[in-house]
Design an enzyme around this catalytic site. Sequence first.
Site, mmCIF file in Angstrom:
data_model
loop_
_atom_site.group_PDB
_atom_site.id
_atom_site.type_symbol
_atom_site.label_atom_id
_atom_site.label_comp_id
_atom_site.label_asym_id
_atom_site.label_seq_id
_atom_site.Cartn_x
_atom_site.Cartn_y
_atom_site.Cartn_z
ATOM 1 N N HIS A 93 43.824 23.398 -98.042
ATOM 2 C CA HIS A 93 45.140 23.141 -98.606
ATOM 3 C C HIS A 93 44.924 23.636 -100.127
ATOM 4 O O HIS A 93 43.984 23.626 -100.974
ATOM 5 C CB HIS A 93 44.957 21.535 -98.814
ATOM 6 C CG HIS A 93 46.202 20.849 -99.593
ATOM 7 N ND1 HIS A 93 46.024 20.126 -100.923
ATOM 8 C CD2 HIS A 93 47.320 20.822 -99.400
ATOM 9 C CE1 HIS A 93 47.102 19.819 -101.212
ATOM 10 N NE2 HIS A 93 47.998 20.254 -100.514
ATOM 11 N N LEU A 104 41.132 25.143 -104.140
ATOM 12 C CA LEU A 104 41.328 25.188 -102.828
ATOM 13 C C LEU A 104 40.690 24.061 -102.165
ATOM 14 O O LEU A 104 39.340 23.963 -102.516
ATOM 15 C CB LEU A 104 40.790 26.633 -102.035
ATOM 16 C CG LEU A 104 40.640 26.556 -100.702
ATOM 17 C CD1 LEU A 104 42.247 26.574 -100.088
ATOM 18 C CD2 LEU A 104 40.314 27.990 -100.370
ATOM 19 N N GLU A 105 41.159 23.160 -101.546
ATOM 20 C CA GLU A 105 40.558 22.111 -100.645
ATOM 21 C C GLU A 105 40.254 22.524 -99.416
ATOM 22 O O GLU A 105 41.201 23.166 -98.616
ATOM 23 C CB GLU A 105 41.476 20.825 -100.666
ATOM 24 C CG GLU A 105 40.900 19.963 -99.698
ATOM 25 C CD GLU A 105 41.716 18.479 -99.803
ATOM 26 O OE1 GLU A 105 41.113 17.352 -99.738
ATOM 27 O OE2 GLU A 105 43.023 18.783 -99.797
ATOM 28 N N ILE A 106 39.087 22.483 -98.976
ATOM 29 C CA ILE A 106 38.371 22.844 -97.546
ATOM 30 C C ILE A 106 38.137 21.575 -96.805
ATOM 31 O O ILE A 106 37.407 20.745 -97.410
ATOM 32 C CB ILE A 106 37.355 23.643 -97.506
ATOM 33 C CG1 ILE A 106 37.555 25.081 -98.308
ATOM 34 C CG2 ILE A 106 37.079 24.052 -96.055
ATOM 35 C CD1 ILE A 106 36.378 25.904 -98.448
#
Length: 113
Positions: A93, A104-106
Site C-alpha cells: 500500500h 510503503l506499507e507491506i
Amino acid sequence: MFSTLSQPGNMTEERKKGNFKPDTFLLDLKEAVKDADFIMEAVPEILDLKQKVLKEVTSLCPPDAVIATNTSSLSISEVAKGAAHPDWVVGTHYFNPPRIMNSLEIVRREDQR
C-alpha cells in the site's frame, strides 16, 4: 532510500545514473518476469482477475520471486490463492501522494499472522 532520494536536491546526476536504469517496456510477459526478484501486480480490484494474473505470472517467474499485490480492499490471502507459491505473496500500500508521502506499507497475508 526513499526518504533521502525524495527530497529535492538530494540526488546528484552521477548517483542517478548509477541507481536508475532506463525503463524497458516489454509486451511479452514471459520475458518480463523470467529473471524477476520482485513483481508488482496492479490490475483492477477484481479477485478473479488478480488470481488469474498471479497464476500466469508465477508459472513464468523464478519460484523465489516476491509477488506484491497492490490491493486496498481484497484479502491478500485470497489473492495469493492464485499464485503457484502463495507464501511469496505480500500486499503493498503506497501512501499518496507518493512524492510527498515516502512510505510503503507491506502487508502479510491473514494466514501468516
